[in-house]
Design an enzyme around this catalytic site. Structure first.
Site, PDB file in Angstrom:
ATOM      1  N   GLU A 268       0.902  -1.198   0.116  1.00 38.46           N
ATOM      2  CA  GLU A 268      -0.053   0.194  -0.117  1.00 38.46           C
ATOM      3  C   GLU A 268       0.905   1.232  -0.190  1.00 38.46           C
ATOM      4  O   GLU A 268       0.692   2.180   0.710  1.00 38.46           O
ATOM      5  CB  GLU A 268      -0.996   0.197   1.405  1.00 38.46           C
ATOM      6  CG  GLU A 268      -2.050  -1.019   1.214  1.00 38.46           C
ATOM      7  CD  GLU A 268      -2.883  -0.841  -0.137  1.00 38.46           C
ATOM      8  OE1 GLU A 268      -3.271   0.278  -0.239  1.00 38.46           O
ATOM      9  OE2 GLU A 268      -3.061  -2.116  -0.604  1.00 38.46           O
TER      10      GLU A 268
ATOM     11  N   ASP B 107      -0.490  -1.369  -4.707  1.00 41.28           N
ATOM     12  CA  ASP B 107      -0.446  -2.571  -3.880  1.00 41.28           C
ATOM     13  C   ASP B 107       0.944  -2.947  -3.312  1.00 41.28           C
ATOM     14  O   ASP B 107       1.060  -3.318  -1.975  1.00 41.28           O
ATOM     15  CB  ASP B 107      -1.117  -3.704  -4.663  1.00 41.28           C
ATOM     16  CG  ASP B 107      -2.663  -3.554  -4.976  1.00 41.28           C
ATOM     17  OD1 ASP B 107      -3.332  -2.776  -4.158  1.00 41.28           O
ATOM     18  OD2 ASP B 107      -3.300  -4.327  -5.920  1.00 41.28           O
TER      19      ASP B 107
ATOM     20  N   TRP C 116      -2.831  -5.897  -7.917  1.00 44.34           N
ATOM     21  CA  TRP C 116      -3.432  -6.940  -8.208  1.00 44.34           C
ATOM     22  C   TRP C 116      -5.139  -6.462  -7.979  1.00 44.34           C
ATOM     23  O   TRP C 116      -5.409  -5.852  -7.380  1.00 44.34           O
ATOM     24  CB  TRP C 116      -3.192  -7.825  -6.855  1.00 44.34           C
ATOM     25  CG  TRP C 116      -4.111  -9.192  -6.999  1.00 44.34           C
ATOM     26  CD1 TRP C 116      -5.254  -9.333  -7.112  1.00 44.34           C
ATOM     27  CD2 TRP C 116      -3.239 -10.524  -6.971  1.00 44.34           C
ATOM     28  NE1 TRP C 116      -5.615 -10.892  -7.270  1.00 44.34           N
ATOM     29  CE2 TRP C 116      -4.703 -11.353  -7.028  1.00 44.34           C
ATOM     30  CE3 TRP C 116      -2.114 -11.045  -6.599  1.00 44.34           C
ATOM     31  CZ2 TRP C 116      -4.444 -12.717  -7.051  1.00 44.34           C
ATOM     32  CZ3 TRP C 116      -1.951 -12.201  -6.772  1.00 44.34           C
ATOM     33  CH2 TRP C 116      -3.082 -13.370  -7.038  1.00 44.34           C
ATOM     34  N   GLU C 117      -5.387  -6.735  -9.323  1.00 44.10           N
ATOM     35  CA  GLU C 117      -6.920  -6.023  -9.584  1.00 44.10           C
ATOM     36  C   GLU C 117      -7.972  -6.858  -8.698  1.00 44.10           C
ATOM     37  O   GLU C 117      -7.850  -8.163  -8.805  1.00 44.10           O
ATOM     38  CB  GLU C 117      -7.204  -6.382 -11.222  1.00 44.10           C
ATOM     39  CG  GLU C 117      -8.504  -5.630 -11.430  1.00 44.10           C
ATOM     40  CD  GLU C 117      -8.563  -4.156 -11.003  1.00 44.10           C
ATOM     41  OE1 GLU C 117      -8.972  -3.359 -10.245  1.00 44.10           O
ATOM     42  OE2 GLU C 117      -7.394  -3.461 -11.667  1.00 44.10           O
TER      43      GLU C 117
END
Length: 194
Positions: A71, A86, A100-101
């Site tokens: 993050e 991410d 990462w979707e």
């Protein structure tokens, strides 16, 4: 979890550490299992029945253990305030980004564009977006971003003439299906509850 393919969109010049970074990402993806504690990723084949956010957790834990920041905010432009990435691995003072979707296809476009903008600004040297395959998509939250839906736009991103930059999309998929395994919990935001 298995990796179906890695589509490299940009691979120009010299990005230090790419083989090591890609190995860490691939190893992290392979740690993803369901149900938790299983040695493979088995999904309950209920159409639109499984959540997406819990899927990436073990991947992120693995990357964190390898020195990735999770993050991580990256300042791209003064007028832009993109959300955090991410995961980020710092190399020579510049970020290599991983997304990462877990959102919809618009979120997938934003993730790629955020990484490309960072490369144009020279604060990001590379990036990888992880997306589910179309087969896996069928069992996930309604309208989550997926490889096949983003694929027609690959030629657009390939047109960027970026010096010393790397950009790839990784297509992931479940190892098997089993109606007896528990559904992956859904969140409560966006289309997750549908």
């Amino acid at each position: 979890m298995k990796i179906k393919r890695i589509e490299v969109l940009i691979n120009n010049g010299s990005v230090p550490g790419i083989p090591m970074i890609l190995n860490e990402i691939q190893d992290a993806i392979k740690t993803v299992s369901w149900p938790e504690g299983n040695n493979s990723f088995v999904i309950n084949p209920v159409r639109k029945g499984n959540g997406v956010k819990p899927i990436k957790n073990s991947c992120m834990r693995h990357l964190h253990q390898k020195g990735w920041a999770l993050e991580h905010p990256v300042r791209i432009k003064a007028e832009m305030r993109p959300g955090p990435l991410d995961a980020v691995k710092m190399i020579g003072g510049k970020a290599f980004a991983l997304e990462w979707e877990t959102g919809n296809i618009s979120s997938s476009h934003r993730a790629i564009n955020k990484m490309v903008m960072g490369m144009l600004e020279r604060v990001i040297i590379g990036g990888v977006l992880i997306l589910p395959s179309r087969d896996m998509y069928n069992y996930l939250t309604d309208r989550v971003g997926n490889f096949r839906e983003l694929e027609p736009y690959f030629s657009v991103w390939r047109q960027f003439n970026l010096k010393d930059a790397y950009l790839a999309i990784v297509e992931i998929e479940h190892d098997s299906v089993d109606a007896q395994v528990s559904l992956i919990p859904k969140g409560t935001d966006g289309r997750a509850i549908r």
